[in-house]
Scaffold this active site. Structure first.
Site, PDB file in Angstrom:
ATOM      1  CB  THR A 160      -0.828  -0.053   1.306  1.00 45.34           C
ATOM      2  OG1 THR A 160      -1.802  -1.074   1.166  1.00 45.34           O
ATOM      3  CG2 THR A 160      -1.504   1.260   1.655  1.00 45.34           C
ATOM      4  NE  ARG A 188      -9.829  -6.199   4.135  1.00 52.35           N
ATOM      5  CZ  ARG A 188      -8.724  -5.465   4.137  1.00 52.35           C
ATOM      6  NH1 ARG A 188      -8.300  -4.913   3.020  1.00 52.35           N
ATOM      7  NH2 ARG A 188      -8.049  -5.277   5.231  1.00 52.35           N
ATOM      8  CB  VAL A 189     -13.563  -1.394   2.584  1.00 50.13           C
ATOM      9  CG1 VAL A 189     -12.826  -0.070   2.693  1.00 50.13           C
ATOM     10  CG2 VAL A 189     -14.382  -1.447   1.290  1.00 50.13           C
ATOM     11  N   GLY A 190     -10.472  -2.126   3.757  1.00 48.83           N
ATOM     12  CA  GLY A 190      -9.578  -2.030   4.914  1.00 48.83           C
ATOM     13  C   GLY A 190      -9.571  -0.629   5.517  1.00 48.83           C
ATOM     14  CG  ASP A 191      -5.914   0.557   7.315  1.00 49.13           C
ATOM     15  OD1 ASP A 191      -5.856  -0.339   6.429  1.00 49.13           O
ATOM     16  OD2 ASP A 191      -4.919   1.196   7.679  1.00 49.13           O
ATOM     17  CB  THR A 210       0.935   0.303   5.264  1.00 48.31           C
ATOM     18  OG1 THR A 210       1.069  -1.010   4.692  1.00 48.31           O
ATOM     19  CG2 THR A 210       2.246   0.641   5.960  1.00 48.31           C
ATOM     20  N   GLY A 211      -0.866  -1.968   6.759  1.00 48.22           N
ATOM     21  CA  GLY A 211      -0.820  -3.177   7.585  1.00 48.22           C
ATOM     22  C   GLY A 211      -2.169  -3.862   7.619  1.00 48.22           C
ATOM     23  N   GLY A 213      -5.521  -4.068   8.019  1.00 49.66           N
ATOM     24  CA  GLY A 213      -6.464  -2.960   8.050  1.00 49.66           C
ATOM     25  C   GLY A 213      -7.542  -3.063   9.111  1.00 49.66           C
TER      26      GLY A 213
END
Ligand code: ASP
Length: 290
Positions: A160, A188-191, A210-211, A213
């Protein structure tokens, strides 16, 4: 104080691919810092610098954003990005976009609208109406990511990208862009596009994460750092404490943060966090596999 720009290209492993391609990673980071620098030296503010750096990194196929994004379990691509500025606290994000060549530019369009987060086809359409190029799926899906999906299945495909900046007038901005996590279920949506989690900027600090999420969302990493700095905690300690919170959930990653005095923190708990910093009057510094 002159402007300061920091960038990252995702917390991850020191894998063979990274070591083989180290020079390309380094060159891409230097290009991103160079564009951010040209932007501020040309009179642009913190937002423009962040955008300029991220557009370069989204276009570089080895990073997990824009072209070369990690693929969903069904082989599709869904990208997210966010942008936030300190001057008025405006923020904009897009999630699950499939055609916008530079999702960060879609986030910029949302930032200048009454909305904060727009998803899917509507987000692509918004960026298209603003004049930003749309691309077919084949532009984003690289052979490398197809092979990784087949070979490795589910996995933490970090890389990212993100950028933070404090400009010469003390304005801050943060931006982040991602293809998510390899083999994620579609939808799916991360941070990354969650304001206050993966992306945050206020008059004291700007943060890009980053990581893993889900853990960054549960901790509210960006907003947490903002609150700590507001209460006098130095940006380095605030960043470490937020990352420790992620660790307590059994997750990991890294982040970059800059405060209004130009102090930079770049903690990570993974093997690597390819990253770079440019300060006015100094040569750019980048780290890939340290
Ligand atoms: N944080 C991103 C996500 O969860 C992934 C990453 O940083 O690589 O979607």
């Amino acid at each position: 104080m002159g402007p300061v720009v920091a960038i990252h290209a995702g917390a991850g492993d020191r894998g063979a691919a990274l070591l083989e391609q180290e020079k390309r990673y380094r060159d891409a980071l230097l290009r991103a810092l160079g564009e951010a620098r040209a932007s501020v030296e040309g009179g642009g503010g913190a937002v423009q610098a962040v955008q300029a750096a991220i557009v370069v990194m989204e276009s570089f196929e080895l990073f997990n954003a824009g072209r070369g994004s990690a693929l969903c379990a069904d082989g599709s691509v869904e990208m997210s990005a966010a942008l936030m500025r300190s001057v008025d606290g405006a923020a904009g994000a897009v999630a699950a976009v499939r055609h916008t060549e530079n999702p960060i530019l879609g986030a910029a369009v949302v930032m200048d609208s009454p909305q904060v987060l727009v998803v899917g086809e509507a987000a692509d359409a918004l960026a298209e109406r603003a004049g930003f190029p749309q691309r077919p799926t084949s532009y984003f899906v690289t052979d490398r990511q197809r092979a990784r999906l087949q070979a490795a299945g589910a996995g933490r495909d970090h890389a990212t990208v993100g950028a933070v900046c404090v400009d010469g007038d003390g304005r801050l901005a943060a931006g982040t862009s991602t293809g998510g996590i390899r083999s994620q279920p579609p939808g799916r949506v991360g941070d990354t596009p969650v304001i206050g989690a993966g992306t945050w900027a206020d008059p004291r600090v700007a943060v890009s994460c980053t990581g893993d999420g889900e853990a960054f969302i549960r901790v509210g990493v960006g907003r947490y750092i903002g609150a700590l700095v507001e209460h006098g905690v130095p940006v380095s300690e605030a960043s470490e404490r937020a990352l420790a919170g992620v660790g307590q959930l059994g997750a990991g990653g890294g982040l970059i943060a800059v405060d209004r005095r130009g102090e930079v923190a770049m903690p990570f708990v993974t093997e690597v966090l390819p990253r770079g910093v440019w300060r006015a009057g100094e040569p750019p510094a980048v780290w890939v596999a340290d």
